[in-house]
Motif scaffolding. Sequence first.
Motif, PDB file in Angstrom:
ATOM      1  N   VAL A 187       0.819  -1.211   0.000  1.00 21.53           N
ATOM      2  CA  VAL A 187       0.000   0.000   0.000  1.00 21.53           C
ATOM      3  C   VAL A 187       0.853   1.262   0.000  1.00 21.53           C
ATOM      4  O   VAL A 187       0.362   2.352  -0.333  1.00 21.53           O
ATOM      5  N   SER A 188       2.117   1.153   0.345  1.00 24.23           N
ATOM      6  CA  SER A 188       2.985   2.333   0.365  1.00 24.23           C
ATOM      7  C   SER A 188       3.164   2.934  -1.019  1.00 24.23           C
ATOM      8  O   SER A 188       3.633   4.066  -1.142  1.00 24.23           O
ATOM      9  N   VAL A 189       2.775   2.200  -2.067  1.00 22.22           N
ATOM     10  CA  VAL A 189       2.861   2.750  -3.426  1.00 22.22           C
ATOM     11  C   VAL A 189       1.942   3.953  -3.575  1.00 22.22           C
ATOM     12  O   VAL A 189       2.117   4.774  -4.486  1.00 22.22           O
TER      13      VAL A 189
ATOM     14  N   ASP B  11       6.522   9.121   4.111  1.00 20.68           N
ATOM     15  CA  ASP B  11       5.573   8.127   4.616  1.00 20.68           C
ATOM     16  C   ASP B  11       5.794   6.764   3.968  1.00 20.68           C
ATOM     17  O   ASP B  11       5.620   5.726   4.610  1.00 20.68           O
ATOM     18  N   ARG B  12       6.167   6.759   2.682  1.00 23.76           N
ATOM     19  CA  ARG B  12       6.352   5.480   1.984  1.00 23.76           C
ATOM     20  C   ARG B  12       7.416   4.630   2.671  1.00 23.76           C
ATOM     21  O   ARG B  12       7.217   3.440   2.895  1.00 23.76           O
ATOM     22  N   GLY B  13       8.535   5.235   3.004  1.00 28.32           N
ATOM     23  CA  GLY B  13       9.626   4.483   3.616  1.00 28.32           C
ATOM     24  C   GLY B  13       9.348   4.082   5.049  1.00 28.32           C
ATOM     25  O   GLY B  13       9.956   3.130   5.555  1.00 28.32           O
TER      26      GLY B  13
ATOM     27  N   LEU C 280       3.642  -0.449  10.589  1.00 23.74           N
ATOM     28  CA  LEU C 280       2.763  -1.610  10.612  1.00 23.74           C
ATOM     29  C   LEU C 280       3.384  -2.745  11.423  1.00 23.74           C
ATOM     30  O   LEU C 280       2.696  -3.400  12.212  1.00 23.74           O
ATOM     31  N   ALA C 281       4.693  -2.969  11.247  1.00 21.18           N
ATOM     32  CA  ALA C 281       5.373  -4.023  12.008  1.00 21.18           C
ATOM     33  C   ALA C 281       5.361  -3.719  13.497  1.00 21.18           C
ATOM     34  O   ALA C 281       5.158  -4.622  14.322  1.00 21.18           O
ATOM     35  N   ASP C 282       5.556  -2.455  13.855  1.00 15.59           N
ATOM     36  CA  ASP C 282       5.517  -2.074  15.278  1.00 15.59           C
ATOM     37  C   ASP C 282       4.136  -2.350  15.865  1.00 15.59           C
ATOM     38  O   ASP C 282       4.011  -2.854  16.986  1.00 15.59           O
ATOM     39  N   TYR C 283       3.092  -2.020  15.108  1.00 16.31           N
ATOM     40  CA  TYR C 283       1.742  -2.247  15.622  1.00 16.31           C
ATOM     41  C   TYR C 283       1.453  -3.738  15.762  1.00 16.31           C
ATOM     42  O   TYR C 283       0.874  -4.175  16.760  1.00 16.31           O
ATOM     43  N   MET C 284       1.832  -4.538  14.768  1.00 12.15           N
ATOM     44  CA  MET C 284       1.595  -5.975  14.836  1.00 12.15           C
ATOM     45  C   MET C 284       2.365  -6.599  15.987  1.00 12.15           C
ATOM     46  O   MET C 284       1.976  -7.638  16.524  1.00 12.15           O
TER      47      MET C 284
ATOM     48  N   THR D 295      -1.230  12.674   3.383  1.00  6.93           N
ATOM     49  CA  THR D 295      -0.993  13.043   1.990  1.00  6.93           C
ATOM     50  C   THR D 295      -0.942  11.786   1.135  1.00  6.93           C
ATOM     51  O   THR D 295      -0.267  10.815   1.500  1.00  6.93           O
ATOM     52  N   GLY D 296      -1.666  11.786   0.021  1.00  8.81           N
ATOM     53  CA  GLY D 296      -1.672  10.662  -0.901  1.00  8.81           C
ATOM     54  C   GLY D 296      -0.862  10.969  -2.149  1.00  8.81           C
ATOM     55  O   GLY D 296      -0.522  12.125  -2.426  1.00  8.81           O
TER      56      GLY D 296
END
Length: 508
Positions: A188-190, A196-198, A204-208, A223-224
């Motif tokens: 989804v980082s695309v 934010d992409r990097g 996500l890993a920290d949350y999981m 920002t998208g």
Amino acid sequence: MRICAIPLKPGTLAEELGLLIDGATNYAIYMLDPQGYVTIWNRGAERIKGWTQAEIVGRHFSVFYQPRDIAADKPAADLVRAAAEGRLEEESWRVRRDGSEFFACVTMTALHDETGALRGFGKVVRDLTEQKAAETALARREEHLRSILETVPDAMIIIDEAGTISSFSAAAERLFGHVEADVIGRNVSVLMPEPDRGRHDGYLADYMGGGERKVIGRVRLVTGLRRNGETFPLELAVGEALVGDRRIFTGFIRDLTERRRTELRLQDLQSELIHVSRLSAMGTMASTLAHELNQPLTAVTNYLEGARGLLDDPTPETLALAREAMEDATAQSIRAGHIIRRLRDFVAHGAVSQRPEPLNLMVEEAAHLALIGARAAGVRVVTDYSSTDAMVRADRVQIQQVLVNLIRNAIQAMADTPRRILTIATCPVDDHMQVTITDTGGGIAPGVADRLFQAFASSKPEGMGLGLSICRTIVEAHGGAIWATALPDGTEFHFTLLRADLDDIDGG
């Protein structure tokens, strides 16, 4: 390896087989002879199809088919196909004894003896009506949901625990410029610009791993990144769900481009309106200002004329008097310059910029401008400034516009009263500073009191009712509040401004 067979008494195997077949009540199990006539019928067949064994044995199995299938000679074709292929499997509609139809899974197997001769057919039928109805209802719900997701303006994206996109709605396609086939299976980082992409996969890993909820269940402004490389503001809300042992995240996205453009346009219009209000205020003060400027300019002219006359026949005494006249002319020109500077600053149409400002000094400067001509109108001014020279975060020109409007309104309110006392006070209130303008005028008209700060509400015959509305807009944009208090012999107008933090002052 030897296989030991358990000896059975004659007839035992057939009896146990019959019990097994009759016990399978969820399946219609029956046999046909080579021509398609029923020879064996179990209890499951009675329950599913409605015929008892006595009623159906000896009848042709075509009674289980729909009339249109019978007309198409499908029963005979099924016998031929099963005999040729050895087995026939299909899902189709069948008929019960009462004429009702049900959706069935049908298996027909050809049975041969030791010589290979066809002995008949074994049939197993399972009622799939409820399953088919559930599947149809599910398909309809999915289609309904899909149609909703394709028409709602908000985009929807579903990702898995690794951040891989598994669903991309039609609105998301329009918003980001990607088609679903291009992004399914991608991270989804695309859809994000740097940085934010990097950082996304790390978040996500920290949350999981049991980290803090920074996004889940909250609405955030982010920002998208569109396919063409354009960035845009968006509002993101993320939900989390467990599907079996898998965790999925659903993002609902709203494009804020138009809203941001509208907000900027409204800010421009508001700034323009405030500027026009300042010009209007100057228009109402024009005659008073002309008189106030005329005094120092006339004095300068007189002093210079006198100095020129003294220099026609210079003596030490006349030179001293000329010098004194020149000094007085200079003082009067400086006085006029101060008035012009205050006017220029007040009418200036610069960008709104809030910074730490000393409140008492800001009030004093505005009062000098607003009180021009007040003494001649018989107004006595009382000031009561806070002993602490607090700093407030403000746009100086705009707040001074509020002060000028309130002070000029107070002066006008006392035009027809014998007692004319104007009080200007500042004081701290919690984390704000409060400014109070008090007059001894006739008070607020009852019909206007409830809508005093609304646009076009005015008690003046010639007023448009925009002054106090603009004052409220300015004060509230500064994080403060403005209100009025009725007194027995006048009115108090109050407004508050946030104090500037020490960090703001140091940074300013």
